[in-house]
Design a protein around this motif. Structure first.
Motif, mmCIF file in Angstrom:
data_model
loop_
_atom_site.group_PDB
_atom_site.id
_atom_site.type_symbol
_atom_site.label_atom_id
_atom_site.label_comp_id
_atom_site.label_asym_id
_atom_site.label_seq_id
_atom_site.Cartn_x
_atom_site.Cartn_y
_atom_site.Cartn_z
ATOM 1 N N VAL A 198 -1.947 8.061 -2.999
ATOM 2 C CA VAL A 198 -1.666 7.539 -1.663
ATOM 3 C C VAL A 198 -2.851 6.668 -1.244
ATOM 4 O O VAL A 198 -4.007 7.007 -1.490
ATOM 5 C CB VAL A 198 -1.448 8.699 -0.664
ATOM 6 C CG1 VAL A 198 -1.422 8.198 0.763
ATOM 7 C CG2 VAL A 198 -0.163 9.437 -1.003
ATOM 8 N N PRO A 234 8.280 -1.595 5.516
ATOM 9 C CA PRO A 234 8.267 -0.467 4.582
ATOM 10 C C PRO A 234 9.359 -0.613 3.528
ATOM 11 O O PRO A 234 10.398 -1.243 3.772
ATOM 12 C CB PRO A 234 8.517 0.746 5.475
ATOM 13 C CG PRO A 234 9.165 0.209 6.693
ATOM 14 C CD PRO A 234 8.704 -1.217 6.853
ATOM 15 N N GLU A 261 2.097 4.801 0.825
ATOM 16 C CA GLU A 261 1.987 5.735 1.950
ATOM 17 C C GLU A 261 2.310 7.173 1.522
ATOM 18 O O GLU A 261 1.663 8.103 1.966
ATOM 19 C CB GLU A 261 2.947 5.324 3.074
ATOM 20 C CG GLU A 261 2.675 3.944 3.642
ATOM 21 C CD GLU A 261 1.524 3.947 4.610
ATOM 22 O OE1 GLU A 261 1.582 4.725 5.581
ATOM 23 O OE2 GLU A 261 0.570 3.178 4.397
ATOM 24 N N ARG A 318 0.852 -1.189 0.000
ATOM 25 C CA ARG A 318 0.000 0.000 0.000
ATOM 26 C C ARG A 318 0.887 1.238 0.000
ATOM 27 O O ARG A 318 1.844 1.351 0.771
ATOM 28 C CB ARG A 318 -0.915 0.008 1.217
ATOM 29 C CG ARG A 318 -1.959 1.108 1.182
ATOM 30 C CD ARG A 318 -2.973 0.969 2.296
ATOM 31 N NE ARG A 318 -2.436 0.553 3.569
ATOM 32 C CZ ARG A 318 -1.882 1.354 4.472
ATOM 33 N NH1 ARG A 318 -1.796 2.641 4.244
ATOM 34 N NH2 ARG A 318 -1.428 0.861 5.606
ATOM 35 N N CYS A 370 6.134 2.625 0.469
ATOM 36 C CA CYS A 370 5.045 1.654 0.573
ATOM 37 C C CYS A 370 5.224 0.797 1.810
ATOM 38 O O CYS A 370 6.326 0.661 2.332
ATOM 39 C CB CYS A 370 5.031 0.748 -0.661
ATOM 40 S SG CYS A 370 4.698 1.608 -2.202
#
Length: 101
Positions: free
Chosen positions: A38, A25, A10, A8, A19
């Protein structure tokens, strides 16, 4: 073998994004995509986003990856494929035989 990991987004900064997903991360290149917003899910191979995913697609891929880890550890994976427990899996339409083939 290289597996795609759903992540996902960020933060987007030009053609890179920060991400989060399986493994923590990561900085991911968006060079192959129109930069997604985002919160979008992307399929990441070798720190490069290759496709934008729906939340449902990202969840299904994450479940399949968890099932691989669980199976390698000798555990049961039925709970990770609840949609398949009572039926046989089906090929997606683009992989099915057509009458003329």
């Amino acid at each position: 073998m290289c597996l795609g990991i759903p992540m996902r987004i960020e933060v987007v900064s030009g053609i890179q994004a920060q991400c989060v997903g399986r493994g923590g991360p990561r900085t991911v290149s968006l060079a192959l995509l129109d930069p997604p917003p985002v919160g979008a899910w992307v399929l990441v191979h070798r720190d490069t986003a290759h496709a934008v995913l729906s939340a449902d697609e990202a969840h299904q891929i994450a479940q399949a990856l968890e099932a691989l880890d669980t199976a390698l550890d000798g555990g049961s994976v039925d709970h990770l494929f609840a949609d398949l427990v009572d039926r046989a899996p089906e090929l997606p339409p683009h992989l099915r035989r057509t009458p003329e083939s």
